[in-house]
Design a protein around this motif. Sequence first.
Motif, short mmCIF file in Angstrom:
data_model
loop_
_atom_site.label_atom_id
_atom_site.label_comp_id
_atom_site.label_asym_id
_atom_site.label_seq_id
_atom_site.Cartn_x
_atom_site.Cartn_y
_atom_site.Cartn_z
N LEU A 72 0.18 -6.53 -5.90
CA LEU A 72 -0.86 -6.36 -6.94
C LEU A 72 -1.51 -6.12 -5.57
O LEU A 72 -2.74 -4.94 -5.42
CB LEU A 72 -1.28 -7.52 -6.79
CG LEU A 72 -2.64 -7.68 -7.66
CD1 LEU A 72 -2.73 -6.84 -8.93
CD2 LEU A 72 -2.78 -9.03 -8.89
N HIS A 73 -1.88 -6.57 -4.29
CA HIS A 73 -2.67 -6.11 -3.63
C HIS A 73 -3.17 -4.79 -3.26
O HIS A 73 -3.90 -4.28 -2.69
CB HIS A 73 -2.53 -6.95 -1.89
CG HIS A 73 -3.23 -6.89 -0.58
ND1 HIS A 73 -3.20 -6.41 0.03
CD2 HIS A 73 -4.41 -7.88 -0.82
CE1 HIS A 73 -4.17 -6.38 1.20
NE2 HIS A 73 -5.19 -7.60 0.43
N THR A 74 -1.31 -4.35 -2.51
CA THR A 74 -1.42 -2.69 -2.19
C THR A 74 -2.42 -2.52 -3.61
O THR A 74 -3.52 -1.52 -3.18
CB THR A 74 -0.08 -2.10 -1.92
OG1 THR A 74 0.81 -3.26 -1.38
CG2 THR A 74 0.17 -1.13 -1.54
N TRP A 75 -1.94 -2.40 -5.19
CA TRP A 75 -2.52 -1.72 -5.67
C TRP A 75 -3.72 -1.82 -5.34
O TRP A 75 -4.58 -0.82 -5.76
CB TRP A 75 -1.94 -2.18 -7.26
CG TRP A 75 -2.33 -1.54 -8.11
CD1 TRP A 75 -2.48 -0.14 -8.76
CD2 TRP A 75 -3.70 -1.33 -9.33
NE1 TRP A 75 -2.89 0.24 -9.73
CE2 TRP A 75 -3.74 -1.05 -10.02
CE3 TRP A 75 -4.22 -2.34 -9.21
CZ2 TRP A 75 -4.61 -1.40 -11.55
CZ3 TRP A 75 -5.08 -2.81 -10.29
CH2 TRP A 75 -5.07 -1.91 -11.37
N LEU A 76 -3.87 -2.63 -5.57
CA LEU A 76 -6.19 -3.50 -5.28
C LEU A 76 -7.23 -2.38 -4.42
O LEU A 76 -7.53 -2.02 -4.31
CB LEU A 76 -6.54 -4.32 -5.45
CG LEU A 76 -6.00 -5.29 -6.62
CD1 LEU A 76 -6.59 -7.06 -6.45
CD2 LEU A 76 -6.32 -5.23 -8.02
N LEU A 77 -6.11 -2.11 -3.06
CA LEU A 77 -6.51 -1.63 -2.14
C LEU A 77 -6.78 0.09 -2.25
O LEU A 77 -7.26 0.72 -2.46
CB LEU A 77 -5.87 -1.78 -0.55
CG LEU A 77 -6.12 -3.13 0.05
CD1 LEU A 77 -5.03 -2.88 0.76
CD2 LEU A 77 -7.14 -3.44 0.74
N GLU A 78 -5.21 0.09 -2.98
CA GLU A 78 -5.28 1.95 -3.34
C GLU A 78 -6.46 2.48 -4.44
O GLU A 78 -6.91 3.15 -4.68
CB GLU A 78 -4.05 1.76 -3.97
CG GLU A 78 -2.50 2.24 -2.82
CD GLU A 78 -1.39 2.52 -3.94
OE1 GLU A 78 -1.20 2.48 -5.03
OE2 GLU A 78 -0.47 2.74 -2.81
#
Length: 72
Positions: free
Chosen positions: A62-68
């Motif tokens: 989720l953290h990676t998706w939010l950053l993207e």
Amino acid sequence: MVGFNLGVEIGQLGIIVIAFPLLFLLSRLKQYYIIVVGFSLLLMAISAYWIIERAFGYDLKLHTWLLEKGIL
């Protein structure tokens, strides 16, 4: 260690000082129960996310998706 614990407790008191008066004011609205249940479900989802990631070592990304998406 004492300073950290004291900071955590002060932070919790700060949340209570803000949340209780806000909940008291919201209790006069017809939508009060919808708001309370909605926030409770949100907090349960966040808690479940953290438990899955930390207890089982599984990365839900989720953290990676939010950053993207540029949200964070």
